[in-house]
Scaffold this motif. Structure first.
Motif, PDB file in Angstrom:
ATOM      1  N   LEU A   1       0.873  -1.348  -0.452  1.00  0.00           N
ATOM      2  CA  LEU A   1      -0.190  -0.195   0.060  1.00  0.00           C
ATOM      3  C   LEU A   1       0.930   1.675   0.140  1.00  0.00           C
ATOM      4  O   LEU A   1       2.176   1.234   0.408  1.00  0.00           O
ATOM      5  N   CYS A   2       0.341   1.965  -0.259  1.00  0.00           N
ATOM      6  CA  CYS A   2       0.841   3.687  -0.789  1.00  0.00           C
ATOM      7  C   CYS A   2       2.451   3.448  -1.686  1.00  0.00           C
ATOM      8  O   CYS A   2       3.090   4.264  -0.948  1.00  0.00           O
ATOM      9  N   ASP A   3       1.873   2.676  -3.043  1.00  0.00           N
ATOM     10  CA  ASP A   3       2.944   2.876  -3.237  1.00  0.00           C
ATOM     11  C   ASP A   3       3.906   1.708  -2.469  1.00  0.00           C
ATOM     12  O   ASP A   3       5.134   2.153  -3.273  1.00  0.00           O
ATOM     13  N   GLY A   4       3.905   1.275  -2.438  1.00  0.00           N
ATOM     14  CA  GLY A   4       5.255   0.358  -1.039  1.00  0.00           C
ATOM     15  C   GLY A   4       5.938   1.069  -0.141  1.00  0.00           C
ATOM     16  O   GLY A   4       6.738   0.725  -0.117  1.00  0.00           O
TER      17      GLY A   4
ATOM     18  N   ASP B   1       6.853   4.439   5.204  1.00  0.00           N
ATOM     19  CA  ASP B   1       7.816   5.711   6.103  1.00  0.00           C
ATOM     20  C   ASP B   1       6.870   6.691   6.612  1.00  0.00           C
ATOM     21  O   ASP B   1       6.829   7.181   8.178  1.00  0.00           O
ATOM     22  N   HIS B   2       6.079   7.419   6.167  1.00  0.00           N
ATOM     23  CA  HIS B   2       5.203   8.429   6.374  1.00  0.00           C
ATOM     24  C   HIS B   2       3.985   8.048   6.824  1.00  0.00           C
ATOM     25  O   HIS B   2       2.609   9.324   6.835  1.00  0.00           O
ATOM     26  N   ALA B   3       3.190   6.772   6.603  1.00  0.00           N
ATOM     27  CA  ALA B   3       1.678   6.870   6.860  1.00  0.00           C
ATOM     28  C   ALA B   3       1.724   6.363   8.109  1.00  0.00           C
ATOM     29  O   ALA B   3       1.863   6.314   9.741  1.00  0.00           O
TER      30      ALA B   3
ATOM     31  N   CYS C   1      -0.594   7.872   3.627  1.00  0.00           N
ATOM     32  CA  CYS C   1      -0.113   7.789   2.862  1.00  0.00           C
ATOM     33  C   CYS C   1       1.609   8.802   3.840  1.00  0.00           C
ATOM     34  O   CYS C   1       2.064   8.879   4.090  1.00  0.00           O
ATOM     35  N   ASN C   2       0.200  10.308   3.340  1.00  0.00           N
ATOM     36  CA  ASN C   2       1.172  11.187   4.237  1.00  0.00           C
ATOM     37  C   ASN C   2       0.893  11.339   5.238  1.00  0.00           C
ATOM     38  O   ASN C   2       1.512  13.232   5.922  1.00  0.00           O
TER      39      ASN C   2
ATOM     40  N   ALA D   1      -8.548  -1.370  -0.350  1.00  0.00           N
ATOM     41  CA  ALA D   1      -7.540   0.082  -1.047  1.00  0.00           C
ATOM     42  C   ALA D   1      -9.016   0.650  -1.276  1.00  0.00           C
ATOM     43  O   ALA D   1      -9.607  -0.291  -2.152  1.00  0.00           O
ATOM     44  N   ILE D   2      -8.428   1.799  -2.338  1.00  0.00           N
ATOM     45  CA  ILE D   2      -9.632   2.551  -3.279  1.00  0.00           C
ATOM     46  C   ILE D   2      -8.844   2.976  -3.694  1.00  0.00           C
ATOM     47  O   ILE D   2      -7.807   3.075  -3.929  1.00  0.00           O
TER      48      ILE D   2
END
Length: 341
Positions: A227-230, A233-235, A295-296, A340-341
């Motif tokens: 998830l979060c494009d792999g 770290d900041h999720a 993710c951010n 996932a959406i």
């Protein structure tokens, strides 16, 4: 000073006869209060100087109060008292406050401030926790040192502002011959902000909640590494009231819950060689929620201005979650590709 309970039965009866909003019940109730915190980055210590506790009626008069000596003490001042310093005393020679380092009471831990105190049954309109404002109150010692303070990751000691030296929370009903057990949750990721001047931290009261212990649950689960494009770290995970078809947007920490802001948030616990990344939200009240993987999340922060351009990047969702501690505690919710959406 022993617990003070003010004689108010006659006053309550008079208010009831005149259409007042307070109501009393026969008998007493057992009152307990514990304190906890949600994980926060950027600090080694967040020390609050607790000067007292008070339960008020609708006229802002004290129905019950406790001094620092009536509250349960921490061990060795919770590591908050620097070497060579002392806690100031009042006119009677008693300590002016007791120390609590909020960072000691995270990830399911809590500190019992009061335990099984007998109070008159009935309605209490407001709970007030007196906490010294570190900008104006100091310790006794060789140099000026704020009473309430933050020791940041760089080793800097900055005062902690507590507006009016008091946190004002909503009230509750204490049932006759029953138990009133509550938790004061300092969600510092939502409540603590460093204004632009950088001279002191500010504790925002709207980030502190009074929760009924019997209704609380932990939400935890694993998070898929894809998830979060792999890049996790900041999720983090953000918990919102269930939208149920509403077009209200999912927003960040600077937005009130009623305007789209989250109820609770937490950054992910990083993956290790043997375990995947995981999420954990403690002290979730019973209800229906939407759980979002953001993710951010590491870019989101509380700003003193109260406004922000932050827009959550949603990597995964679990919508309409029903939280009920009677069903499961902790409640396990994994965030995977399937959600996932």
């Amino acid at each position: 000073m022993a617990q003070q309970q003010l004689a108010c039965a006659a006053l309550l009866s008079l208010l009831a006869a005149c259409g007042g909003s307070d109501s009393s019940q026969d008998g007493s109730s057992s009152f307990s209060l514990q304190i906890s915190d949600a994980p926060v980055d950027g600090a080694q210590k967040v020390c609050i100087a607790i000067a007292g506790l008070q339960l008020n009626d609708s006229n802002d008069s004290a129905l019950a109060s406790w001094s620092p000596l009536d509250l349960l003490p921490t061990d060795k001042d919770d590591g908050c008292l620097p070497t060579g310093y002392n806690i100031p005393t009042d006119g009677d020679g008693n300590p002016r406050f007791l120390y609590l380092d909020l960072l000691h009471y995270q990830s399911g831990d809590s500190f019992a401030l009061l335990s099984n105190q007998s109070i008159t049954a009935g309605d209490y309109q407001q709970l007030r926790l007196q906490v010294e404002d570190g900008r104006s109150e100091t310790l006794d010692g060789p140099a000026s040192h704020p009473s309430s303070y933050v020791l940041d990751d760089a080793g800097n000691t900055l005062p902690l502002e507590v507006p009016s030296s008091e946190l004002k929370l909503h009230g509750f009903n204490a049932p006759a011959d029953g138990v009133a057990s509550f938790q004061l949750e300092f969600n510092l990721r939502h409540a603590m902000v460093l204004p632009g001047h950088g001279n002191y931290y500010k504790l925002k009261p709207n980030g502190v909640s009074l929760l009924e212990v019997a209704t609380l649950t932990t939400l935890q689960g694993q998070v898929s590494a894809s998830l979060c494009d792999g890049n996790l770290d900041h999720a983090g995970v953000y918990l919102y009231p269930a939208r149920d078809g509403s077009d209200l947007a999912y927003l960040g920490l600077n937005s009130e819950v009623t305007s789209g802001g989250p109820v609770l948030t937490s950054l992910l616990q990083a993956a290790t060689d043997t375990t995947p990344a995981s999420s954990r939200l403690d002290y979730v009240s019973a209800g229906r929620y939407d759980l979002q993987l953001v993710c951010n999340a590491g870019e989101d922060e509380v700003l003193d201005s109260g406004s922000s351009d932050f827009i959550p990047t949603i990597g995964s969702s679990q919508l309409g979650i029903s939280v009920d501690p009677a069903v499961a505690n902790p409640q396990v919710i994994d965030l995977t590709e399937a959600s996932a959406i």
